[in-house]
Design a protein around this motif. Structure first.
Motif: not given
Length: 159
Positions: A36-38, A57-59, A78-80
């Protein structure tokens, strides 16, 4: 607004010719980051831009696919490494359903094998989190202009 004869003027707007540049049409951005902070930092970086807006925004990877289906973003950050479905698999699914979408990886890992797997899944750009904040806006605009973007510290995959 009135013309020189006092008549009401009709206001019109035009779309600039090149999407993805400042002052052009709005770039709809989906942010996918489990930390969440990133995620908050990424959203804050985009906020001052007139030509980019965060639409969701999603996780998780699963949420990324659902949000892409619902909101149809132009660009996805997109985070990997995500819980459940990883960012590479989520990219593969989104690209199979929405091939015009541009997806930029934002990852802690930059080895050429991972970069290659992401690009093979349909990714358009790749940023290392250590440099992402300086390069994020340039990367979003580059991929909107159909240019691949590999950020600082990213090992280009072997041809």
């Amino acid at each position: 607004m009135r013309d020189n004869k006092g008549r009401q003027k009709k206001l019109t707007t035009t779309q600039p010719e090149k999407p993805g540049t400042p002052g052009s049409r709005l770039i709809r951005l989906l942010v996918v980051e489990d930390h969440q902070p990133t995620r908050d930092e990424l959203v804050c970086l985009v906020a001052p831009q007139d030509d980019i807006t965060v639409i969701a925004e999603v996780g998780t990877g699963e949420e990324a696919v659902q949000a892409a289906r619902r909101f149809r973003p132009a660009v996805v950050l997109m985070d990997i490494q995500l819980p459940g479905m990883n960012g590479i698999e989520a990219t593969r699914i989104v690209m199979s359903e929405f091939p015009a979408t541009k997806i930029v990886a934002v990852s802690n890992h930059s080895d050429s094998g991972l970069v290659h797997a992401f690009l093979d899944a349909g990714g358009a750009g790749y940023l290392c989190k250590g440099h992402a904040f300086e390069e994020l806006i340039d990367a979003v605009r580059a991929v909107m202009d159909n240019r691949r973007y590999l950020g600082a510290g990213v090992e280009a995959p072997a041809a």
